[in-house]
Design an enzyme around this catalytic site. Sequence first.
Site, PDB file in Angstrom:
ATOM      1  N   GLU A 127      -5.549 -34.425   5.108  1.00 27.63           N
ATOM      2  CA  GLU A 127      -5.792 -33.095   4.362  1.00 27.63           C
ATOM      3  C   GLU A 127      -4.434 -32.501   4.361  1.00 27.63           C
ATOM      4  O   GLU A 127      -4.020 -31.734   3.291  1.00 27.63           O
ATOM      5  CB  GLU A 127      -6.851 -32.117   5.291  1.00 27.63           C
ATOM      6  CG  GLU A 127      -8.221 -32.803   5.052  1.00 27.63           C
ATOM      7  CD  GLU A 127      -9.259 -31.930   5.954  1.00 27.63           C
ATOM      8  OE1 GLU A 127      -9.211 -30.782   6.323  1.00 27.63           O
ATOM      9  OE2 GLU A 127     -10.119 -32.739   6.492  1.00 27.63           O
ATOM     10  N   TYR A 171     -10.839 -37.665  13.528  1.00 31.87           N
ATOM     11  CA  TYR A 171     -10.586 -36.328  13.407  1.00 31.87           C
ATOM     12  C   TYR A 171      -9.155 -36.193  13.212  1.00 31.87           C
ATOM     13  O   TYR A 171      -8.712 -35.743  12.125  1.00 31.87           O
ATOM     14  CB  TYR A 171     -11.036 -35.627  14.653  1.00 31.87           C
ATOM     15  CG  TYR A 171     -11.833 -34.545  14.478  1.00 31.87           C
ATOM     16  CD1 TYR A 171     -11.397 -33.316  15.108  1.00 31.87           C
ATOM     17  CD2 TYR A 171     -13.064 -34.370  13.894  1.00 31.87           C
ATOM     18  CE1 TYR A 171     -12.357 -32.161  15.120  1.00 31.87           C
ATOM     19  CE2 TYR A 171     -13.680 -33.319  13.477  1.00 31.87           C
ATOM     20  CZ  TYR A 171     -13.401 -32.130  14.313  1.00 31.87           C
ATOM     21  OH  TYR A 171     -14.034 -30.831  13.956  1.00 31.87           O
TER      22      TYR A 171
END
Lengths: 306, 242
Positions: free
Chosen positions: B171, B164
């Site tokens: 990103e 995660y």
Amino acid sequence: NSSRLVLFVEIQPQHCKTNRVEPNATIGEIKSMFHKSHPQWYPARQSIRLDPKGKSLKDEDVLQHLPVGTTATFYFRDLGAQISWVTVFLTEYTGPLVIYLMFYFRVPFIYASKYDFTTSKHWVVHLACMCHSFHYVKRLLETLFVHRFSHGTMPLRNIFKNCTYYWGFAAWMAYYINHPLYTPPIYGEQQIRLALIIFLFCQIGNFSIHIALRNLRPPGSKTRKIPYPTKNPFTWIFLLVSCPNYTYELGSWLGFTLMTQCLPVAFFTLVGFVQMTVWAKGKHRSYLKEFRDYPPLRSPILPFIL
Amino acid sequence: MASSEEDGTVEEKENNNKKRTKSALVTAWLTFYNIAMTAGWLVLAITMMRFYIQRGTHKGLYRSIARTLKFFQTFALVEVGHCAIGIVKTSVIVNGVQVCSRIFMVWFVTNSIRQIQNEESVILFLVVWTVMEISRYSYYTFSLLHHLPYFIKWARYNFFIVLYPLGVAGELLTIYAALPFVRRSGMYSMRLPNKYNVSFDYYYCLIIVMLSYIPLFPQLYLHMLRQRRRVLHGEVIVEKDE
């Protein structure tokens, strides 16, 4: 000697307090009593119920009409900090009024400094400011003198949510309408005139509905009745719609969108319409549940459509 | 965000006999859907590995898988439909936010801003997404077939702990790398004056998107941690507002 009801008010996880009350005492009185022994929980934030998972009892409910014996156990739930509806409405409506005017007068730090305190050369911008200001002044006056609220308070966090919505959108719209590079409506005077007529018509309509709803309910009461058309032609829409105040409100903002030809205004109108439709459908459903003889021709917000 | 998450409700259905039995058609469709998605992301994984082994570089890797990625990631919109009609018990909003953020990354960042397609951060989040999606979809597939190997359950509820944050890093770094190109080209932006009386600056929009990770990521991460405790250790977690 009439039997007295002994009350245990059970609070989880703490243990109980014993209280004695008359059989004809109301829940409201019990809340005041509870507030005295627990000063941090004023009556507005108390939810009292007979069953931990049941519905909250109303302040007007009388003890002897409830399914209790000589003793009663009530369950308490803290609704959180509360704020009055009037306070919320006044705050959320004053914001847009002031904010829009700040953009209209081109207060410094919003646009380039050469435009500070200048005025727009387009007369529609002045008209739009008058309409927007009129709308919110009307809302403020209605909050103070017209509306009769069925609930006294709402949760405190709502004021932040509501103010963000109203104030945020007001700033976003006002920025573009009062911008030095604003482009007036394509169809010019015709478009603006039509928009103004729609806007004024719907403002009067909305006000008429608010007055009609106020007159349904005598002062201080919380009774609910079916609204019907009155002598005022603007209320004849009650024949087709359950919540015409929302219908007229949508109309006003459509008028304002047409007048300013501004996409943020259209967006605000759309979001408001979605929210008002949700409210109208809820209100319509509760009318249908409460009144057997509710007129079947009515739709929640748009005649025949929605 | 790097991975989608759920309430572990497919397993809940398995364990809880009181839940209504889904119709055979619904189960068949969901099984087919999850097998197809598992297969799709496996294909992506294998293609990526083959590319890297054959070429020895990650340059050009994105271009080689771009179409497959766009197809399977966009197809995940179907899951939002599943939530909306109730055959999967995740909230529409939670699932919707997840899928939209993925679609935003794929279509509005890496697809449209070619200059950043060879960045290492792109490979980072692609690897993370691939591993997470394979473990997630295979978990659903096996649950639906009532034959869930423990290691798949373990993978789904443990990989995210490391993946995660890595995915979020990938990103964010990618969006950050894209900023100068967006500013220079003025893409997806609209300036005044125009007849709609509105303006939009994609550059500032991207900055706001980056900032939005700050409140959103911890919430999702903590939610997954709570799910993990419940599913793997049988702990009962009481949500704050119950």
